[in-house]
Design a protein around this motif. Structure first.
Motif, mmCIF file in Angstrom:
data_model
loop_
_atom_site.group_PDB
_atom_site.id
_atom_site.type_symbol
_atom_site.label_atom_id
_atom_site.label_comp_id
_atom_site.label_asym_id
_atom_site.label_seq_id
_atom_site.Cartn_x
_atom_site.Cartn_y
_atom_site.Cartn_z
ATOM 1 N N TYR A 1 39.282 35.895 38.705
ATOM 2 C CA TYR A 1 40.215 37.015 38.855
ATOM 3 C C TYR A 1 41.625 36.515 39.143
ATOM 4 C CZ TYR A 1 35.733 39.232 40.205
ATOM 5 O OH TYR A 1 34.425 39.666 40.264
ATOM 6 N N ALA B 1 32.632 34.675 37.173
ATOM 7 C CA ALA B 1 33.711 35.660 37.084
ATOM 8 C C ALA B 1 34.912 35.116 37.833
ATOM 9 C CB ALA B 1 33.292 37.005 37.676
ATOM 10 N N PHE C 1 38.521 33.964 47.589
ATOM 11 C CA PHE C 1 39.920 33.875 47.188
ATOM 12 C C PHE C 1 40.493 32.504 47.487
ATOM 13 C CE2 PHE C 1 41.414 38.116 46.017
ATOM 14 C CZ PHE C 1 40.352 38.904 46.436
ATOM 15 N N SER D 1 34.978 37.253 32.689
ATOM 16 C CA SER D 1 33.543 37.177 32.916
ATOM 17 C C SER D 1 32.942 36.263 31.857
ATOM 18 C CB SER D 1 32.919 38.571 32.827
ATOM 19 O OG SER D 1 31.517 38.498 32.836
ATOM 20 N N SER E 1 28.396 40.305 38.746
ATOM 21 C CA SER E 1 28.866 41.637 39.085
ATOM 22 C C SER E 1 27.765 42.557 39.569
ATOM 23 C CB SER E 1 29.531 42.295 37.882
ATOM 24 O OG SER E 1 28.557 42.593 36.903
ATOM 25 N N SER E 2 26.526 42.335 39.171
ATOM 26 C CA SER E 2 25.493 43.303 39.534
ATOM 27 C C SER E 2 25.120 43.143 40.997
ATOM 28 C CB SER E 2 24.257 43.100 38.653
ATOM 29 O OG SER E 2 23.721 41.813 38.864
ATOM 30 N N GLY E 3 24.829 44.244 41.653
ATOM 31 C CA GLY E 3 24.553 44.210 43.084
ATOM 32 C C GLY E 3 25.806 43.860 43.854
ATOM 33 N N ALA E 4 25.621 43.348 45.034
ATOM 34 C CA ALA E 4 26.764 42.944 45.847
ATOM 35 C C ALA E 4 27.418 41.725 45.203
ATOM 36 C CB ALA E 4 26.318 42.612 47.256
ATOM 37 N N ASN E 5 28.708 41.758 45.106
ATOM 38 C CA ASN E 5 29.437 40.709 44.398
ATOM 39 C C ASN E 5 30.617 40.292 45.257
ATOM 40 O OD1 ASN E 5 30.246 38.992 42.385
ATOM 41 N ND2 ASN E 5 31.155 40.582 41.120
ATOM 42 N N VAL E 6 30.469 39.206 45.977
ATOM 43 C CA VAL E 6 31.478 38.790 46.943
ATOM 44 C C VAL E 6 32.490 37.864 46.286
ATOM 45 C CG1 VAL E 6 31.862 37.501 49.068
ATOM 46 C CG2 VAL E 6 29.912 39.057 48.892
ATOM 47 N N LEU E 7 33.771 38.196 46.440
ATOM 48 C CA LEU E 7 34.836 37.361 45.892
ATOM 49 C C LEU E 7 35.280 36.329 46.920
ATOM 50 C CD1 LEU E 7 34.952 39.843 43.946
ATOM 51 C CD2 LEU E 7 37.428 39.427 43.814
#
Lengths: 114, 110
Positions: free
Chosen positions: A33, A31, A105, A50, A97-103
């Motif tokens: 952004y 994913a 940057f 995605s 995306s499922s559960g915790a999804n840490v970005l």
């Protein structure tokens, strides 16, 4: 490699120019952004890809055109921008995306439209 | 996604604990609480996240109340480099959307 790399760091363009911002990650994230951040404001979500498909477009004007050529790269094509589009453009990536999804940057590309 | 409320600004002395509160009274059962921070002119940096239980990592601790309507981020020994805007974000576990609120501007004083 745990980084998101954005180029260029700074970009100045006229309202009739066409330019692109680039973003690259080699963490195997699926994913990616784009966020826009004006001075002293929080980042605003623009687009989410995605698995290389556009998943979210937050009603962004068509003068911003995202592209995801492969799972590691994300571009933002800019055309006929306005001075109010001057901002810091942030790219991020995340594993899923499922559960915790840490970005994670990138440092951002600072855009000035004259 | 649930909305969050944070104080606009806070300060603390270097070496002391910084406790940053966040209200998220409309949080639902499958929404995570995330904390990010943004040091001036840099990209946001992930700090910690939690669902129901308190969490601790090398950067901070996250305390979530039993009813999950509020949380506190604790930086145990603040340094000058912790001066930043801290964002508390609530996010659905199935959503790609990470929406930033106004955040808390933390100033660590020498």
């Amino acid at each position: 490699d745990t980084e998101v790399t954005q180029t260029p760091k700074h970009l100045v363009m006229g309202m009739t120019n066409k330019k692109s911002l680039k973003c690259e990650q080699h963490m195997g994230h699926r994913a990616m952004y784009w966020y826009k951040q004006k001075a002293k404001k929080p980042p605003e979500l623009m687009f989410v890809y995605s698995y290389e498909k556009l998943s979210i477009n937050e009603s962004v004007p068509s003068r911003f055109s995202p592209e995801c050529p492969n799972s590691s790269l994300l571009n933002l094509h800019l055309h006929a921008l306005q001075p109010e589009d001057s901002a810091l453009y942030l790219c991020a990536s995340s594993p899923h995306s499922s559960g915790a999804n840490v970005l994670t940057f990138g440092a951002g590309s600072r855009l000035t439209v004259l | 996604d649930a909305k969050t409320t944070q104080p606009t600004s806070m300060d603390c002395a270097e070496g002391r604990a910084a406790n940053l509160p966040c209200n998220h009274s409309t949080i639902s059962g499958n929404e995570y609480v995330y904390w990010y921070r943004q040091i001036h002119s840099q990209g946001p940096q992930y700090i910690i996240h939690g669902l129901k239980n308190n969490e601790t990592n090398e950067m901070a601790s996250l305390i979530i109340t039993e009813d999950r309507k509020s949380s506190t981020l604790i930086l145990p020994h603040a340094t000058l480099r912790d001066t930043a805007v801290y964002y508390c974000i609530v996010r659905l576990d199935s959503s790609y959307k990470l929406i930033f609120g106004s955040g808390t501007r933390l100033l660590v004083r020498p």
